[in-house]
Design an enzyme around this catalytic site. Structure first.
Site, PDB file in Angstrom:
ATOM      1  N   GLN A   1      -9.214 -13.894 -28.008  1.00 32.45           N
ATOM      2  CA  GLN A   1     -10.217 -13.588 -26.935  1.00 32.45           C
ATOM      3  C   GLN A   1     -10.314 -13.032 -26.089  1.00 32.45           C
ATOM      4  OE1 GLN A   1     -12.444 -14.133 -31.438  1.00 32.45           O
ATOM      5  NE2 GLN A   1     -13.726 -12.565 -30.289  1.00 32.45           N
TER       6      GLN A   1
ATOM      7  N   ARG B   1     -19.229 -12.517 -35.234  1.00 32.13           N
ATOM      8  CA  ARG B   1     -19.512 -11.787 -34.990  1.00 32.13           C
ATOM      9  C   ARG B   1     -21.400 -11.582 -34.650  1.00 32.13           C
ATOM     10  NH1 ARG B   1     -17.707  -5.976 -38.426  1.00 32.13           N
ATOM     11  NH2 ARG B   1     -18.275  -4.794 -37.135  1.00 32.13           N
ATOM     12  N   CYS B   2     -21.628 -11.936 -33.897  1.00 32.39           N
ATOM     13  CA  CYS B   2     -22.620 -12.960 -33.411  1.00 32.39           C
ATOM     14  C   CYS B   2     -22.542 -12.995 -31.472  1.00 32.39           C
ATOM     15  CB  CYS B   2     -23.748 -13.668 -34.394  1.00 32.39           C
ATOM     16  SG  CYS B   2     -23.564 -14.799 -33.756  1.00 32.39           S
TER      17      CYS B   2
ATOM     18  N   GLU C   1     -21.478  -6.236 -32.393  1.00 31.31           N
ATOM     19  CA  GLU C   1     -22.779  -7.634 -33.465  1.00 31.31           C
ATOM     20  C   GLU C   1     -24.074  -7.539 -33.911  1.00 31.31           C
ATOM     21  OE1 GLU C   1     -22.168 -10.070 -30.141  1.00 31.31           O
ATOM     22  OE2 GLU C   1     -20.013 -10.157 -31.250  1.00 31.31           O
TER      23      GLU C   1
END
Lengths: 806, 284
Positions: free
Chosen positions: A237, A384-385, A760
Site C-alpha cells: 500500500q 478501512r479507517c 473509510e
C-alpha cells in the site's frame, strides 16, 4: 463563435471532470480477468518460498532440524534465524518503533509465527518441505488477556526487552507494557467528572478483527546479480516507503531497489506493514540469484499478517441534567500482540484515537492508552479507517447512547444538543485537533427526516408493547450514529512513519497532441484512482479525463509518496494533483497569451481553454497550447509542458456523516435482519458520485461484517479459532442489505478542491450504527452495553440475560 | 493449503472403482464433490495416497421417480436436485433443503452421495434422509448391500460403510403430506447452528404420520422416533407441537463451537424444530 461552438456546459461535460459519475476505467480489465496481480508474475527460474509456522502461541524453539526437508525433491534451502543473523536480518524494525522477529529467534510469541522459510522450485515442493522440517518446541505459559498480561507475575513475553524501562514512546511500566500515550487534561477532566450532574461509565470493547482483503499478501523478489539491482513486486500500500525501509534494512542503495505494486486486490490496511515474507524472499533471492515468490494463503493471512482493533476502552462521560456534555474521560488497554507492529504515524502510537470526542463540543477531555504485549499476532492496522478512528468513533457513539440511557433522553436529541455548531469551525477539540469544517446539524436533521425518525420511534414503542403482550418475538432497533473522521495524514510537521514525512505527490506530463500522463505516490487497491485522479486533473487543466493516463506503484517512475491508506489519497495526493495541474495551467497561460498576442493578464481560463478577456471567440484550447509548448519556439519559455507537485497538507480533513440502521431482532434465535440502512456522507467536494456510492456500499458491508460476526478469536491456549472463512465472517450478497446513500457537501477550506476523502467513512460510521441498533432494540428492557460482534449467540445471550426467554 | 502428493484415478464404471479401492485398501478414498475431503487433504489432516474420482461414472448419476420410489444416484449434485422438476413435485423437501446448502458454486459440485456417505454431522442430507426413511445402497467386493439411513451413522465421520464399499445411490418412498426443512446458520456457506427436517401427514384434522430429524445437533444426524410419535393421533395443536419439540430436544446432544455454547444451541434447536413442525403442518 457560432451555433456550432460547444457551450461551456457541453465542454465541461466533455471533460468528465469533478462531479461526474464517470465509469471506472479499471473495470474493463478486472471484469475480463485481465488484472495483473502479484501472483500473476511469473519469471524464468522463479522459486517459491513458504513458512514453517508455529503451532504454539508461546514456546521456546529448542531446535530446528532441516535435514529431512532438504531431501524433499525441489527443496533448495531452509532459512532460519541463524542464517539471517549474520546479515542482521533475523529481526526487523516495525512501523511502530518496535522490532519484530523475521524468523523465530529462540522463541515464538504467537500461533502462526514464522519459524523457518523453505525455498523450493515450486509451491508444492515448498509445502512438502515445510512438512518435513522438524521443530522442537518447549511450551511456555500463554497470555491472551491484555489485563492479565500486566499482572506482576505474568510471564515475560519479550525477553529481548527485559530490563528496558524506556520504549519507543516513553517509559514502560511493566515487562509486557509497550507505552502509555496520553492526550488532553487529565486533572481538569477528573475534576469535571467529580462534580458533574450525571456521569455515565462503561467499558466499550472493540474486538479483534482482520481486514481480510480478497487477495492476501505476497511478493516476488528478484536480485539481478549482474547489475546489482533488486526488483520487488508486492502487495504494497506504500511502495516508496517499502523501498526506503528495504534500503535501510538491507544496506542496498536506494537507487538499486525498484519496488512495484501491481494490481492489488484490496488492502484495507493489511498491506501497509512490512512482513517477514518480504525480507525472507529478498534474502532468498540474493542467496540463490533467482526470483523468489512468496504468497500467503487465507489461513496465513488471517493468522499472521496484520489484524485490526482489539481496544478495551473504559469511558466516563459527564453531563448536566439537561444533557449538555461537560467532560469525557477514556482509558484504553490496547492489545498489540507479540510485537508492536501498528501502522500509525510515529508520534501517534495509538493513532488518532484522540478524535474520540467525535462530533461533539466537549470542553474538557482526557485520553490514556496503554499498549500491551500478548501472545497474539502483531498488527493493529487501520482496517478501512484512519489510524484508530473506528475505535474512537465506536467509543464515543456508544458512550452517547449510554449517556442517553442514563439521562433517560432520546439519543438523537442528545446528539443535537451537543454537536459542534457550524459557526464554531475551525473547531479546536479538547484533545488537540483542529476540525476544518462541518455542518452537523444540517446533516442530522436531513438524516432523521429521511428515515422518518419520529415514526420509527413510535413503531418501536408499539413493538415493545406488542412484545410484552406476547404478540411478537421480534424487537426493533434504531441505530443512530453521527461520526467525524480525521483523515488525510498528513502534515509533515506532526505525521511521519519511521521518519518519512507523510506528504504526497503528483507528476504530470502533457503530450503534444493534448493527452497526458500523471504519476502519483499513492497506489490504488480498488479505490479507482485511475478514474478519479484523471477527473481532478481534467477539471484543472481542461483535457478530457479520457485522455489522461494515471499511473501509480512503480518507484522507478512515480514521484515519492507515502501511499494509500487512512483515506489519504484524495486529501494529499489529490491535492498534489490539483496543485501540479495549476502549475501546468500557469505555464499554459503564458503560452496562450503569446499565441494570442496579448499580455498574460489579458487571458482568462474557461473550462478547457484560455480566452482573451472580453473576446471569448479569441482563444487557445489546452490541446492547442500543448502542441505549441513542444513545437513552437516561444521566447522566454522552456519547451515542454510538465509539472510536479509535492503536497504537504496544512491540516487533516474531517469528513463526517449521519448513519441510521433499522434492525429487526429475533430474540429467540439471535438472528437479525437489516430493514433499512441510511448513510449520509459529507466528504466535501464530490469527485465521482458513483465511486463514492461504491465506497459507501463496500465500507458499510465491511462494517456489517465487523459489527455482526467478524472476529479473530483466540482460545486460552492462544489458538486462533477463526482461521478460515468458514468461521471468519465475510458477507456475501446474500447477507448484504440494501443501502440508501445520501450526502451534504461541506468543502474542506484548506484543500485545493475542497475534497475530504470518503473510503473509510462507511466503516467508521457503519460499525456503531449496526451495534447501536442492536443495543437500542433492547434498551426498553434495560440493556446498557454488550460486546461485538453481535452474532446470533451473543444477541441470544443478551436476550437471555435480560430474562426475555421466560 | 497444499495436499501431500497423491495418485489420481478416474475410473469410468463402478467395478473399476471398486478394483482400485480393493487394491489400495486404506490408502485409497473415493472422491465425490470433494467439499469435505479436499479441505482435509489440503490441511494435511487426511493423507490419501490414491484418490478415486467418481465423476466419470455415468451409472452413479441421475434421479428417478418410479412408482412410489425415488432413487437418486450418489453423484447427483445438489444443483441437479434443485433443478429437477419431477423431484420438486414428488419430494419438495429435497429442493427446499438443497437450496439451504452453501451457495450455487458449491451446489454445482457437491453431491448427494458425498453429503450422506461421509458422516459429517454438519451435512444436511443425512438428517433429511433419516426423516424420509431412506435406504442407502452400497456396493463392495462381496456385492450389494442396503442400509437404512437411520442405521447408517455411528459417530462423526464413522458410518456403517466398510472401507472397500462405495455408496452408489439412495432411495426412499415418495413422501406424503406437509414438509419443511428449517435451518439456522450464521451465513451462506456455513453449517447449521440447528436444522430440522419434518414430514407430516394429516387426515380429517388428525395427524396420521410424522417424521422429524435434526442436523448438526449431535455427532450424528438424529431422527427422533418419539417426537414423531407424539404428534400422531393429535390435532397438532400447540400442546402436541410443544410435546414433540420437547421430545426432539431431549434426543440431541450438541457441542460447543464457534456458533455458540450448548445452552444456546439447545434453545435455538427448540425454536427451529418448532418452526419446522409448524410449517410442515401448515402445508399438510
Amino acid at each position: 463563435m457560432n451555433d456550432l461552438t460547444p457551450s461551456r456546459e457541453e465542454r465541461t461535460e466533455n471533460l468528465k471532470g469533478l462531479g461526474c459519475s464517470r465509469k471506472r476505467v479499471e473495470d474493463a480489465r478486472f471484469t475480463q480477468g485481465k488484472g495483473n496481480y502479484v501472483d500473476d508474475i511469473k519469471m524464468p527460474g522463479m522459486l517459491f518460498g513458504d513458512f514453517v509456522r508455529s503451532p504454539y502461541a508461546h514456546a521456546r524453539v529448542k531446535n530446528i532440524n532441516s535435514e529431512e526437508a532438504l531431501k524433499v525433491p525441489g527443496v533448495l534451502a531452509v532459512l532460519t534465524a541463524k542464517d539471517l543473523e549474520p546479515l542482521g536480518l533475523h529481526w526487523m524494525p516495525t512501523l511502530a518503533g518496535d522490532k519484530q522477529m523475521v524468523l523465530a529467534d529462540g522463541k515464538v510469541l504467537f500461533q502462526g509465527q514464522e519459524v523457518a522459510f523453505v525455498v523450493a522450485t515450486d509451491r508444492y515442493a515448498a509445502a512438502d518441505g515445510i512438512e518435513a522440517v522438524e521443530v522442537e518446541y518447549e511450551e511456555l505459559p500463554v497470555v491472551v488477556d491484555p489485563f492479565k498480561a500486566l499482572d506482576p507475575d505474568a510471564p515475560v513475553l519479550r525477553e529481548d526487552l527485559e530490563g528496558q524501562t524506556e520504549g519507543a514512546h516513553g517509559p514502560r511500566k511493566h515487562h509486557n507494557h509497550i507505552f502509555l500515550w496520553e492526550a488532553g487534561d487529565k486533572e481538569a477532566t477528573e475534576s469535571v467528572l467529580a462534580s458533574a450532574d450525571v456521569v455515565a461509565e462503561e467499558m466499550v470493547y472493540y474486538h479483534r478483527t482482520h481486514p481480510c482483503p480478497l487477495e492476501p499478501c505476497g511478493c516476488v523478489a528478484s536480485m539481478d546479480k549482474v547489475n546489482g539491482k533488486l526488483t520487488l513486486w508486492g502487495t504494497f500500500q506504500a511502495p516508496h516507503a517499502v523501498r526506503t525501509v528495504a534500503s535501510l534494512i538491507s544496506g542496498i542503495a536506494e537507487h538499486n531497489i525498484r519496488v512495484i505494486s501491481p494490481d492489488i486486490g484490496g488492502g484495507f490496511g493489511n498491506k501497509v506493514g512490512v512482513y517477514p515474507g518480504y525480507v525472507c524472499s529478498i534474502v532468498a533471492s540474493i542467496v540463490t540469484g533467482k526470483p523468489v515468490k512468496w504468497i500467503e494463503d487465507r489461513m496465513d493471512n488471517l493468522m499472521a499478517t496484520a489484524f485490526a482493533r482489539d481496544y478495551w476502552m473504559k469511558g466516563k462521560i459527564a453531563a448536566t441534567k439537561e444533557g449538555k456534555i461537560t467532560g469525557l474521560w477514556c482509558h484504553t488497554t490496547a492489545d498489540h500482540g507479540g510485537f508492536d507492529a501498528c501502522a500509525d504515524p510515529t508520534k501517534f502510537p495509538a493513532g488518532f484515537m484522540n478524535i474520540c470526542t467525535g462530533s461533539y463540543d466537549i470542553p474538557v477531555a482526557y485520553l490514556g492508552v496503554d499498549g500491551v504485549y500478548t501472545n497474539k499476532a502483531p498488527g493493529g492496522v487501520a482496517y478501512r479507517c484512519s489510524f484508530r478512528v473506528t475505535e474512537a468513533a465506536y467509543f464515543i457513539e456508544r458512550m452517547i447512547e449510554i449517556l442517553a440511557i442514563e439521562l433517560n433522553m432520546d439519543a438523537a436529541e442528545l446528539r443535537r444538543i451537543n454537536f459542534i455548531k457550524k459557526e464554531q469551525f475551525p473547531y479546536q477539540s479538547a484533545l488537540g485537533w483542529e476540525y476544518d469544517s462541518g455542518d452537523y446539524h444540517t446533516a442530522w436533521e436531513k438524516a432523521l427526516k429521511a428515515v422518518d425518525y419520529e415514526g420509527l420511534r413510535k413503531e418501536q414503542a408499539e413493538r415493545v408493547e406488542a412484545f410484552k403482550r406476547g404478540e411478537t418475538r421480534k424487537l426493533l432497533g434504531i441505530g443512530l450514529t453521527h461520526f467525524t473522521e480525521i483523515v488525510g495524514a498528513g502534515p509533515v510537521k506532526n505525521c511521519d512513519i519511521l521518519g518519512l514525512g507523510m506528504f504526497d505527490s503528483c507528476e504530470i506530463r502533457i503530450h503534444p497532441t493534448g493527452s497526458a500522463i500523471a504519476r502519483l505516490g499513492t497506489i490504488s487497491q480498488g479505490q479507482g484512482h485511475a478514474t478519479t485522479f484523471a477527473q481532478i486533473l481534467a477539471s484543472e487543466i481542461g483535457l478530457p479525463a479520457d485522455s489522461i493516463t494515471i499511473e501509480e506503484g512503480d518507484t522507478d517512475t512515480a514521484p515519492y509518496g507515502l501511499g494509500t491508506y487512512g483515506s489519504r489519497s484524495t486529501p494529499v495526493a489529490g491535492a498534489a494533483t490539483a496543485m501540479a495541474g495549476r502549475k501546468i495551467r500557469a505555464k499554459a497561460q503564458m503560452i496562450a497569451a503569446y499565441l494570442l498576442e496579448v499580455h498574460d493578464d489579458d487571458v482568462e481560463w474557461d473550462v478547457d481553454r484560455f480566452a482573451v478577456k472580453g473576446a471569448p471567440e479569441r482563444f487557445k484550447t489546452m490541446a492547442e497550447i500543448a502542441f505549441a509548448a513542444y513545437n513552437q519556439a516561444i521566447p522566454g519559455i522552456e519547451p515542454g509542458l510538465e509539472a510536479v507537485s509535492y503536497y504537504d497538507p496544512p491540516n487533516m480533513t474531517y469528513p463526517f456523516g449521519a448513519y441510521i440502521c433499522v434492525m429487526e431482532i429475533d430474540v429467540d434465535t439471535g438472528v437479525h435482519e437489516i430493514r433499512q440502512f441510511y448513510a449520509l456522507d459529507d466528504c466535501g467536494t464530490r469527485i465521482n458520485p458513483m465511486i463514492i456510492e461504491g465506497q459507501v456500499h463496500g465500507g458499510v458491508t465491511e462494517a456489517l461484517a465487523i459489527a455482526m460476526g467478524q472476529e479473530i478469536a483466540y482460545d486460552e491456549m492462544g489458538n486462533v479459532k477463526t482461521g478460515t472463512l468458514m468461521d471468519f465472517f465475510l458477507p456475501t450478497a446474500w447477507e448484504t442489505p440494501n443501502y440508501t446513500t445520501d450526502h451534504t457537501t461541506t468543502p474542506s477550506p484548506h484543500h485545493p478542491i475542497g475534497a475530504k476523502g470518503v473510503g473509510e467513512s462507511p466503516n467508521v460510521g457503519g460499525v456503531p450504527a449496526f451495534s447501536n441498533a442492536v443495543h437500542d432494540a433492547f434498551r426498553a428492557f434495560g440493556l446498557r452495553q454488550s460486546h461485538m460482534p453481535h452474532d446470533h449467540w451473543r444477541i441470544w445471550k443478551t436476550a437471555h440475560d435480560l430474562g426475555l426467554h421466560g | 493449503m497444499i495436499p501431500a502428493r497423491f495418485e489420481y484415478h478416474r475410473p469410468s464404471d463402478v467395478s473399476a472403482a471398486l478394483a482400485i479401492l480393493t487394491e489400495h485398501g486404506d490408502d485409497a478414498r473415493v472422491l465425490a464433490g470433494g467439499h469435505s475431503l479436499i479441505p482435509m487433504m489440503k490441511l494435511r489432516m487426511a493423507a490419501i495416497e490414491h484418490l478415486i474420482d467418481l465423476q466419470d461414472i455415468a451409472e452413479l448419476k441421475g434421479i428417478s421417480v418410479d412408482g412410489g420410489t425415488i432413487t437418486i444416484g450418489a453423484m447427483t449434485t445438489q444443483h441437479e436436485l434443485i433443478d429437477n422438476a419431477d423431484l420438486a413435485k414428488a419430494a419438495p423437501i429435497l429442493r427446499e433443503a438443497a437450496l439451504q446448502i452453501a451457495d450455487p458454486q458449491v451446489r454445482y459440485v457437491g453431491t448427494v452421495g458425498g453429503n450422506v456417505a461421509n458422516g459429517d454431522p454438519g451435512n444436511d442430507m443425512p438428517g433429511l434422509m433419516q426423516c424420509l426413511g431412506a435406504t442407502f445402497h452400497l456396493v463392495g467386493p462381496g456385492g450389494t448391500r442396503d442400509v437404512a439411513a437411520r442405521d447408517y451413522y455411528e459417530a462423526a465421520y464413522m458410518t456403517d460403510r466398510e472401507d472397500d464399499e462405495i455408496l452408489v445411490s439412495v432411495s426412499f418412498p415418495v413422501p406424503e403430506g406437509g414438509y419443511a426443512y428449517e435451518k439456522q446458520k450464521r451465513k451462506i456457506g456455513d453449517y447449521a447452528t440447528a436444522a430440522c427436517a419434518v414430514q407430516v401427514t394429516m387426515a380429517g384434522g388428525s395427524c396420521t404420520a410424522a417424521s422429524i430429524a435434526m442436523t448438526n445437533l449431535s455427532d450424528t444426524p438424529i431422527w427422533s422416533k418419539d417426537a414423531g410419535a407424539v404428534l400422531v393421533g393429535t390435532d397438532c395443536g400447540p400442546g402436541a407441537i410443544g410435546a414433540a419439540v420437547d421430545a426432539a430436544v431431549a434426543a440431541i446432544d450438541p457441542t460447543e463451537d464457534n456458533r455458540g455454547p450448548v445452552e444456546f444451541k439447545k434453545h435455538v434447536a427448540g425454536v427451529v424444530i418448532r418452526r419446522a413442525i409448524e410449517r410442515a403442518i401448515s402445508r399438510a
